[in-house]
Design a protein around this motif. Structure first.
Motif, PDB file in Angstrom:
ATOM      1  N   LEU A 142       0.823  -1.205   0.000  1.00  0.00           N
ATOM      2  CA  LEU A 142       0.000   0.000   0.000  1.00  0.00           C
ATOM      3  C   LEU A 142       0.860   1.259   0.000  1.00  0.00           C
ATOM      4  N   LYS A 143       1.963   1.235   0.729  1.00  0.00           N
ATOM      5  CA  LYS A 143       2.854   2.394   0.749  1.00  0.00           C
ATOM      6  C   LYS A 143       3.461   2.636  -0.628  1.00  0.00           C
ATOM      7  N   ALA A 144       3.777   1.557  -1.324  1.00  0.00           N
ATOM      8  CA  ALA A 144       4.332   1.704  -2.676  1.00  0.00           C
ATOM      9  C   ALA A 144       3.320   2.398  -3.591  1.00  0.00           C
ATOM     10  N   ALA A 145       2.044   2.027  -3.446  1.00  0.00           N
ATOM     11  CA  ALA A 145       0.989   2.673  -4.237  1.00  0.00           C
ATOM     12  C   ALA A 145       0.870   4.148  -3.867  1.00  0.00           C
ATOM     13  N   CYS A 146       0.992   4.448  -2.574  1.00  0.00           N
ATOM     14  CA  CYS A 146       0.948   5.843  -2.108  1.00  0.00           C
ATOM     15  C   CYS A 146       2.064   6.660  -2.749  1.00  0.00           C
ATOM     16  N   GLU A 147       3.253   6.102  -2.784  1.00  0.00           N
ATOM     17  CA  GLU A 147       4.390   6.813  -3.347  1.00  0.00           C
ATOM     18  C   GLU A 147       4.197   7.065  -4.838  1.00  0.00           C
ATOM     19  N   ARG A 148       3.694   6.055  -5.543  1.00  0.00           N
ATOM     20  CA  ARG A 148       3.437   6.234  -6.980  1.00  0.00           C
ATOM     21  C   ARG A 148       2.427   7.355  -7.187  1.00  0.00           C
ATOM     22  N   ASN A 149       1.372   7.339  -6.381  1.00  0.00           N
ATOM     23  CA  ASN A 149       0.341   8.374  -6.496  1.00  0.00           C
ATOM     24  C   ASN A 149       0.892   9.752  -6.165  1.00  0.00           C
ATOM     25  N   ARG A 150       1.749   9.806  -5.135  1.00  0.00           N
ATOM     26  CA  ARG A 150       2.327  11.089  -4.727  1.00  0.00           C
ATOM     27  C   ARG A 150       3.189  11.669  -5.853  1.00  0.00           C
ATOM     28  N   HIS A 151       3.969  10.822  -6.498  1.00  0.00           N
ATOM     29  CA  HIS A 151       4.800  11.302  -7.602  1.00  0.00           C
ATOM     30  C   HIS A 151       3.933  11.789  -8.762  1.00  0.00           C
ATOM     31  N   GLN A 152       2.838  11.080  -9.031  1.00  0.00           N
ATOM     32  CA  GLN A 152       1.935  11.498 -10.101  1.00  0.00           C
ATOM     33  C   GLN A 152       1.294  12.844  -9.787  1.00  0.00           C
ATOM     34  N   ARG A 153       0.927  13.037  -8.503  1.00  0.00           N
ATOM     35  CA  ARG A 153       0.354  14.328  -8.107  1.00  0.00           C
ATOM     36  C   ARG A 153       1.351  15.456  -8.323  1.00  0.00           C
ATOM     37  N   GLU A 154       2.586  15.203  -7.913  1.00  0.00           N
ATOM     38  CA  GLU A 154       3.615  16.237  -8.023  1.00  0.00           C
ATOM     39  C   GLU A 154       3.866  16.618  -9.477  1.00  0.00           C
ATOM     40  N   LYS A 155       3.738  15.656 -10.379  1.00  0.00           N
ATOM     41  CA  LYS A 155       3.897  15.946 -11.804  1.00  0.00           C
ATOM     42  C   LYS A 155       2.809  16.904 -12.298  1.00  0.00           C
ATOM     43  N   GLU A 156       1.632  16.829 -11.683  1.00  0.00           N
ATOM     44  CA  GLU A 156       0.507  17.663 -12.090  1.00  0.00           C
ATOM     45  C   GLU A 156       0.560  19.059 -11.471  1.00  0.00           C
ATOM     46  N   TYR A 157       1.452  19.246 -10.490  1.00  0.00           N
ATOM     47  CA  TYR A 157       1.512  20.512  -9.754  1.00  0.00           C
ATOM     48  C   TYR A 157       1.748  21.719 -10.670  1.00  0.00           C
ATOM     49  N   PRO A 158       2.729  21.678 -11.595  1.00  0.00           N
ATOM     50  CA  PRO A 158       2.940  22.834 -12.478  1.00  0.00           C
ATOM     51  C   PRO A 158       1.709  23.183 -13.311  1.00  0.00           C
ATOM     52  N   LYS A 159       0.981  22.171 -13.761  1.00  0.00           N
ATOM     53  CA  LYS A 159      -0.233  22.423 -14.545  1.00  0.00           C
ATOM     54  C   LYS A 159      -1.269  23.136 -13.693  1.00  0.00           C
ATOM     55  N   ALA A 160      -1.411  22.708 -12.443  1.00  0.00           N
ATOM     56  CA  ALA A 160      -2.359  23.359 -11.534  1.00  0.00           C
ATOM     57  C   ALA A 160      -1.936  24.804 -11.265  1.00  0.00           C
ATOM     58  N   GLN A 161      -0.638  25.031 -11.113  1.00  0.00           N
ATOM     59  CA  GLN A 161      -0.145  26.397 -10.897  1.00  0.00           C
ATOM     60  C   GLN A 161      -0.459  27.301 -12.087  1.00  0.00           C
ATOM     61  N   ARG A 162      -0.346  26.763 -13.291  1.00  0.00           N
ATOM     62  CA  ARG A 162      -0.658  27.567 -14.483  1.00  0.00           C
ATOM     63  C   ARG A 162      -2.133  27.949 -14.504  1.00  0.00           C
ATOM     64  N   ILE A 163      -2.997  27.019 -14.103  1.00  0.00           N
ATOM     65  CA  ILE A 163      -4.433  27.316 -14.043  1.00  0.00           C
ATOM     66  C   ILE A 163      -4.685  28.451 -13.052  1.00  0.00           C
ATOM     67  N   ILE A 164      -4.036  28.378 -11.898  1.00  0.00           N
ATOM     68  CA  ILE A 164      -4.218  29.413 -10.868  1.00  0.00           C
ATOM     69  C   ILE A 164      -3.719  30.759 -11.374  1.00  0.00           C
ATOM     70  N   ALA A 165      -2.577  30.770 -12.052  1.00  0.00           N
ATOM     71  CA  ALA A 165      -2.037  32.022 -12.597  1.00  0.00           C
ATOM     72  C   ALA A 165      -2.992  32.615 -13.636  1.00  0.00           C
ATOM     73  N   GLU A 166      -3.551  31.752 -14.506  1.00  0.00           N
ATOM     74  CA  GLU A 166      -4.501  32.215 -15.529  1.00  0.00           C
ATOM     75  C   GLU A 166      -5.737  32.834 -14.888  1.00  0.00           C
ATOM     76  N   GLU A 167      -6.296  32.127 -13.888  1.00  0.00           N
ATOM     77  CA  GLU A 167      -7.524  32.597 -13.257  1.00  0.00           C
ATOM     78  C   GLU A 167      -7.280  33.864 -12.437  1.00  0.00           C
ATOM     79  N   THR A 168      -6.102  33.972 -11.832  1.00  0.00           N
ATOM     80  CA  THR A 168      -5.770  35.191 -11.088  1.00  0.00           C
ATOM     81  C   THR A 168      -5.699  36.380 -12.031  1.00  0.00           C
TER      82      THR A 168
END
Length: 427
Positions: A306-332
């Motif tokens: 289960l921890k291995a799955a958590c780590e995989r998910n965490r890395h996937q989330r972090e990859k999406e972070y820049p995209k989320a930041q761009r959305i926030i910058a656009e909306e701001t």
């Protein structure tokens, strides 16, 4: 754009300070009222959770002296701490930076667990409470509604919120659906009544589990936890009996040796009549003998899986972070642009009205004289059109400059200059 934010969170303040500066539900209502009494023309929304305290405020009254020292002093008085301590320990944001911070918080990019869903509902609750108390206004309405839209965009356009990163959420949200279509008709047996059980139970309830039994060596703790989550409890002596009935077995104890070994399970296996048993071992040391996975119809997942799955998910989330930041910058940028343009509208309208009134007055005077001279009506109409063109040409350069300045955030102060030059009051 005079929105300002003063606050602290798990990112920059110790829990001891957050506890001292936090507000309960009743305290928030009173604080909103107190703030409006002190600053009658202000708008305010107060967000207080276990991980953050943030005050968002604005005022259209330039004489209200609503600045960092004022809001820090207000918070200090509310909690009997010094204003200097508030200023030293709480971050301060103003204008676009305050907007971008709120959008980041609402989208859960500033949360302890990136992508957790609870913060958006907490932001909404803070906004709703402020609405009900009458402490919001045009600016806070626009900003908090935009924060909700921005968070929804992040949810829809990235996978940040779809990646589970806690062991219980992965266990219940990703592993259970691989074995069972639903938990509504399953018997769930939780061994242990500690923190891991407390964290797991909400996910089980969200997944539709109704037949949950908690078994623990301390019956009192099992009873307390069962009552809190609408489950049932059973004495430890009934472990084998409950194991026979279970469809989902979860281990969360602190036992140093396995509480269910292969020999125990072999004794009761025939009484289960071949029913599938999903085993989630969330404990360290492990609660269940690894050999349980060798039995037919037993699916065993251990903490490391289960921890291995958590780590995989965490890395996937972090990859999406820049995209989320761009959305926030656009909306701001979109919101700031809209607010700046909106602020020019009334001034431009008053200038046009004033110019139109002067144009009509002068045109009437000229037309009266020309009519006495029996000037042809077609000539009068042409003169009227010329007056209109002249007025528009004279107004175009200053109004175009004001609009351009608005797009840049009123950096050159042309809007205020226009007010003073043409004596355009706000009344």
């Amino acid at each position: 754009m005079n929105l300002q934010m003063i606050g602290c969170s798990h990112q920059d303040a110790a829990v001891e300070f957050r506890e001292r500066i936090s507000f309960s539900g009743d305290q928030i209502g009173k604080a909103l009222q107190d703030f409006r009494v002190r600053f009658p023309s202000s708008e305010i929304v107060l967000l207080s959770t276990c991980n953050r305290v943030e005050l968002y405020a604005s005022s259209n009254d330039q004489t209200a002296a609503l600045d960092r020292e004022a809001v820090a002093g207000f918070l200090a008085e509310q909690h009997q701490v010094s204003a200097d301590e508030v200023i030293e320990r709480m971050i301060y944001r103003i204008g676009p930076e305050a907007v971008e911070h709120l959008f980041t918080v609402a989208a859960s990019l500033d949360s302890m667990v990136l992508g957790e869903a609870q913060i958006l509902s907490q932001v909404k609750q803070a906004y709703d409470l402020a609405c009900n108390s009458g402490s919001v206004g045009p600016l806070t309405h626009a900003v908090f509604q935009a924060a909700n839209r921005t968070a929804k965009r992040v949810q829809q356009e990235t996978s940040i919120h779809r990646r589970r990163v806690s062991v219980p959420s992965v266990a219940v949200g990703e592993v259970v659906p691989e074995v069972f279509d639903s938990l509504s008709d399953k018997n769930v047996l939780i061994c242990g009544a500690g923190e891991m059980s407390k964290e797991t139970l909400p996910y089980l309830k969200q997944a539709g589990a109704t037949g949950i039994t908690i078994i623990n060596r301390s019956a009192e703790r099992a009873d307390e936890l069962a009552q809190r989550f609408g489950a049932t409890s059973a004495p430890w002596s009934l472990l084998e009996e409950k194991l026979i009935e279970a469809d989902l077995l979860i281990g969360t104890t602190s036992a140093q040796e396995p509480i269910v070994d292969a020999a125990m399970f072999e004794k009761i296996e025939s009484k289960r009549y071949g029913r599938v048993l999903l085993v989630l071992d969330l404990a360290v040391p492990r609660d269940f003998d690894p050999n349980l996975g060798e039995f037919s119809n037993v699916y065993l997942y251990q903490i490391d899986d289960l921890k291995a799955a958590c780590e995989r998910n965490r890395h996937q989330r972090e990859k999406e972070y820049p995209k989320a930041q761009r959305i926030i910058a656009e909306e701001t940028e979109k919101l700031i642009l809209a607010i700046n343009h909106r602020s020019t509208g009334p001034v431009i309208q008053r200038l046009r009205e004033n110019a139109g009134e002067i144009q009509r007055e002068e045109l009437r005077r000229l037309q009266n004289k020309l009519q006495q001279m029996n000037v042809d009506q077609a000539v009068l109409s042409e003169i009227e059109k010329s007056f209109g063109r002249l007025t528009n040409k004279l107004l175009h350069p200053p109004l175009a400059s004001v609009r351009d300045d608005a797009a840049e955030g009123h950096q050159r102060g042309l809007l205020e200059a226009l007010r003073h030059l043409f004596k355009l009051g706000d009344e």
